[in-house]
Write a protein that holds these residues in place. Sequence first.
Motif, PDB file in Angstrom:
ATOM      1  N   THR A 206       3.849  28.165 -16.382  1.00  0.00           N
ATOM      2  CA  THR A 206       2.997  27.233 -15.651  1.00  0.00           C
ATOM      3  C   THR A 206       2.163  26.406 -16.616  1.00  0.00           C
ATOM      4  N   THR A 207       2.103  25.106 -16.383  1.00  0.00           N
ATOM      5  CA  THR A 207       1.241  24.234 -17.172  1.00  0.00           C
ATOM      6  C   THR A 207      -0.091  24.041 -16.440  1.00  0.00           C
ATOM      7  N   LEU A 208      -1.058  23.482 -17.142  1.00  0.00           N
ATOM      8  CA  LEU A 208      -2.309  23.140 -16.482  1.00  0.00           C
ATOM      9  C   LEU A 208      -2.083  22.130 -15.361  1.00  0.00           C
ATOM     10  N   GLU A 209      -1.157  21.213 -15.566  1.00  0.00           N
ATOM     11  CA  GLU A 209      -0.844  20.216 -14.539  1.00  0.00           C
ATOM     12  C   GLU A 209      -0.267  20.904 -13.303  1.00  0.00           C
ATOM     13  N   ASP A 210       0.582  21.916 -13.511  1.00  0.00           N
ATOM     14  CA  ASP A 210       1.111  22.679 -12.375  1.00  0.00           C
ATOM     15  C   ASP A 210      -0.022  23.363 -11.608  1.00  0.00           C
ATOM     16  N   ALA A 211      -0.943  23.954 -12.351  1.00  0.00           N
ATOM     17  CA  ALA A 211      -2.076  24.616 -11.720  1.00  0.00           C
ATOM     18  C   ALA A 211      -2.934  23.623 -10.948  1.00  0.00           C
ATOM     19  N   ASP A 212      -3.135  22.439 -11.527  1.00  0.00           N
ATOM     20  CA  ASP A 212      -3.931  21.412 -10.859  1.00  0.00           C
ATOM     21  C   ASP A 212      -3.300  21.007  -9.532  1.00  0.00           C
ATOM     22  N   LEU A 213      -1.990  20.820  -9.537  1.00  0.00           N
ATOM     23  CA  LEU A 213      -1.308  20.427  -8.308  1.00  0.00           C
ATOM     24  C   LEU A 213      -1.439  21.510  -7.249  1.00  0.00           C
ATOM     25  N   ALA A 214      -1.316  22.766  -7.656  1.00  0.00           N
ATOM     26  CA  ALA A 214      -1.452  23.867  -6.705  1.00  0.00           C
ATOM     27  C   ALA A 214      -2.867  23.936  -6.153  1.00  0.00           C
ATOM     28  N   LEU A 215      -3.860  23.758  -7.012  1.00  0.00           N
ATOM     29  CA  LEU A 215      -5.245  23.796  -6.562  1.00  0.00           C
ATOM     30  C   LEU A 215      -5.541  22.642  -5.597  1.00  0.00           C
ATOM     31  N   GLN A 216      -5.059  21.465  -5.910  1.00  0.00           N
ATOM     32  CA  GLN A 216      -5.309  20.327  -5.029  1.00  0.00           C
ATOM     33  C   GLN A 216      -4.609  20.504  -3.685  1.00  0.00           C
ATOM     34  N   SER A 217      -3.398  21.038  -3.703  1.00  0.00           N
ATOM     35  CA  SER A 217      -2.672  21.258  -2.461  1.00  0.00           C
ATOM     36  C   SER A 217      -3.341  22.346  -1.612  1.00  0.00           C
ATOM     37  N   ALA A 218      -3.770  23.432  -2.257  1.00  0.00           N
ATOM     38  CA  ALA A 218      -4.381  24.550  -1.531  1.00  0.00           C
ATOM     39  C   ALA A 218      -5.743  24.195  -0.966  1.00  0.00           C
ATOM     40  N   TRP A 219      -6.413  23.229  -1.579  1.00  0.00           N
ATOM     41  CA  TRP A 219      -7.739  22.813  -1.107  1.00  0.00           C
ATOM     42  C   TRP A 219      -7.709  22.431   0.379  1.00  0.00           C
ATOM     43  N   THR A 220      -6.667  21.712   0.770  1.00  0.00           N
ATOM     44  CA  THR A 220      -6.591  21.165   2.123  1.00  0.00           C
ATOM     45  C   THR A 220      -6.699  22.250   3.182  1.00  0.00           C
ATOM     46  N   GLY A 221      -6.053  23.367   2.995  1.00  0.00           N
ATOM     47  CA  GLY A 221      -6.039  24.411   4.001  1.00  0.00           C
ATOM     48  C   GLY A 221      -7.327  25.187   4.115  1.00  0.00           C
TER      49      GLY A 221
END
Length: 227
Positions: A206-221
Amino acid sequence: MNDAVSTSLVATAPAWRVSDDLVPYDSALAAMQTQATAIRAGEAEETVWLLEHPPLYTAGTSAQPGDLTNPANFPTYDAGRGGQWTYHGPGQRTAYVMLDLTRQHGLIPPRDVRKYVWGLEEWVIRALDQLNVRGERREGRVGIWVADGAGGEAKIAAIGVRVTRWVSWHGIALNVSPNLDHFSGIIPCGIREHGVTSLEKLGLTTTLEDADLALQSAWTGVFSATA
């Protein structure tokens, strides 16, 4: 509650800020405090700030001096947040969350710090799920925990918050690929019987960019007004 009042108490989506360079800790503290003050004054928007720090240790308000086992290892800072000792460094995605907690944020009701902390935990758990990692809470242990692959468990994310005049700052730190040896200078969060881990140690690329995308996506829920 009528529609007019309901709308005024529900937050819109925050701004997302990503710092590509390592951010000195004292600079981050000053920037967070300035942003939190401006949010309370209605002069700035709520913000989630994603960054990395150079290697350092921070002490929360419950930190015990004896849990800093190697004070000469890295610089130390008084963070002013809740919690105990934490390490920050390259390869760790730190997310500082600055929200007006007098407003509803998705699943999080106004003026409920306990539920807000739950929301941060839930946010990390859902982000990890998108990365195919099962994160869990543990009663009496702050942070998010995962199976370590050796029959035990280890912390993969730390959580520490401060709330000033109902505006949150500080936040979470997710271990993506930090040097885990750097944690040896402290007893992380005062917990001696369990260690720390990272996505890299779990065998993920996992890259930091991958983690960022997951965090941004999970925020919505969790924190979205439409959750």
